[in-house]
Design an enzyme around this catalytic site. Structure first.
Site, PDB file in Angstrom:
ATOM      1  N   THR A 169      16.212   2.905   1.483  1.00  0.00           N
ATOM      2  CA  THR A 169      14.812   2.734   0.724  1.00  0.00           C
ATOM      3  C   THR A 169      14.503   3.894   0.586  1.00  0.00           C
ATOM      4  O   THR A 169      13.908   5.254   1.623  1.00  0.00           O
ATOM      5  CB  THR A 169      14.210   1.331   1.970  1.00  0.00           C
ATOM      6  OG1 THR A 169      15.316   0.389   1.640  1.00  0.00           O
ATOM      7  CG2 THR A 169      12.892   1.585   1.169  1.00  0.00           C
ATOM      8  N   PHE A 171      10.330   4.842  -0.035  1.00  0.00           N
ATOM      9  CA  PHE A 171       9.381   4.571  -0.045  1.00  0.00           C
ATOM     10  C   PHE A 171       7.995   5.786  -0.431  1.00  0.00           C
ATOM     11  O   PHE A 171       8.072   7.220  -0.400  1.00  0.00           O
ATOM     12  CB  PHE A 171       8.638   5.090   1.171  1.00  0.00           C
ATOM     13  CG  PHE A 171       9.392   4.025   2.122  1.00  0.00           C
ATOM     14  CD1 PHE A 171       8.836   2.244   2.859  1.00  0.00           C
ATOM     15  CD2 PHE A 171      10.413   4.087   2.866  1.00  0.00           C
ATOM     16  CE1 PHE A 171       9.657   1.555   3.192  1.00  0.00           C
ATOM     17  CE2 PHE A 171      11.621   3.393   3.435  1.00  0.00           C
ATOM     18  CZ  PHE A 171      11.084   2.271   3.636  1.00  0.00           C
TER      19      PHE A 171
END
Length: 269
Positions: A169, A171
């Protein structure tokens, strides 16, 4: 520093890492219930930085983050990429566990096939966060799926760790502050094009003609009418340095709308 909470989530882990690497561990963390709330706190000056999920390698971009980048007066100050490790957890003895899994929908979708192999037929109950899932699982004798760090927080045992290949992921670190150039930068922009054949190709040519490498381009509904889109684009280089500065000047001249979201040290890809 504000982050998408509650405590125990992957976003908190990303916020802690940013605090340690760039703030010397001195950043006070404040959880927020929504991505929009993180943006509002930064925009209002209630937090110097915000940390929100931007995109996942398996599930794609986070729409709420893109919408806020488009409409809020903040800049992307940095990016941070975390490998995602899920844990199946429970606080009950094996024979007493209900075949029910609590989790955030995105986490569950990433691990769904692995959960079928581990549990067979089971019920999925969506929750607002993986932390809420762990809390409910501890109360109801069921399973939770989320970051391993939640197990100790809620007194759960880790039944199985689920590591999916290439599950990462990205960010976004947001701030009202600008970022000075470094040797390895990336710039994010959003723009619209006129509704005519070849318009997008012409815009992309602005960067190609200058030998600027594009690392991402993605369309999203502008929400101003059916068929209206904006395009999010990342390119290598800093907005204040040539050739990126020149490309952005031409982008402003040749598009109905453009906005620089920020220039920041490149981490991914």
């Amino acid at each position: 520093m504000s982050y998408l909470g509650p405590p125990g989530t992957f976003t908190e882990e990303a916020a802690e890492r940013f605090s340690e690497e760039e703030l010397g561990g001195n950043g006070e963390l404040q959880s927020a219930s929504t991505i929009t709330m993180v943006f509002l706190r930064v925009e209002r000056g209630e937090a110097d930085y915000g940390v929100v999920p931007w995109e996942n390698s398996l599930e794609g971009s986070v729409g709420e983050t893109l919408d806020n980048l488009l409409h809020r007066s903040v800049r992307v100050f940095g990016e941070l990429v975390l490998p995602i490790l899920h844990a199946l957890m429970s606080g009950s003895e094996p024979d007493d566990r209900e075949p029910v899994v609590y989790s955030h929908p995105q986490a569950y979708e990433q691990a769904r096939e692995a959960l079928r192999e581990l549990l067979g037929n089971h019920e999925f109950v969506p929750t607002a966060s993986t932390a809420e899932a762990a809390k409910l699982a501890s109360e109801k004798g069921a399973y939770a799926l989320g970051p391993p760090r939640l197990a100790e927080r809620f007194g759960l045992d880790i039944v199985e760790e689920i590591r999916l290949e290439n599950n990462e992921t990205r960010f976004a670190i947001i701030s009202r502050r600008d970022r000075a150039p470094t040797k390895e930068d990336k710039t994010s922009v959003v723009f619209s094009v006129t509704d005519r054949p070849g318009a997008l190709r012409e815009v992309l040519g602005i960067f190609a003609d200058r030998g600027i490498n594009l690392t991402k381009i993605e369309s999203r509904p502008a929400k101003s009418g059916l068929g209206d889109y904006v395009f999010f684009l990342d390119f290598e280089g800093h907005r204040m340095l040539y050739p990126g500065s020149e490309a952005l000047a031409e982008l402003r001249e040749r598009t109905p709308f453009s906005k620089v979201l920020g220039s920041y040290p490149k981490v991914f890809p």
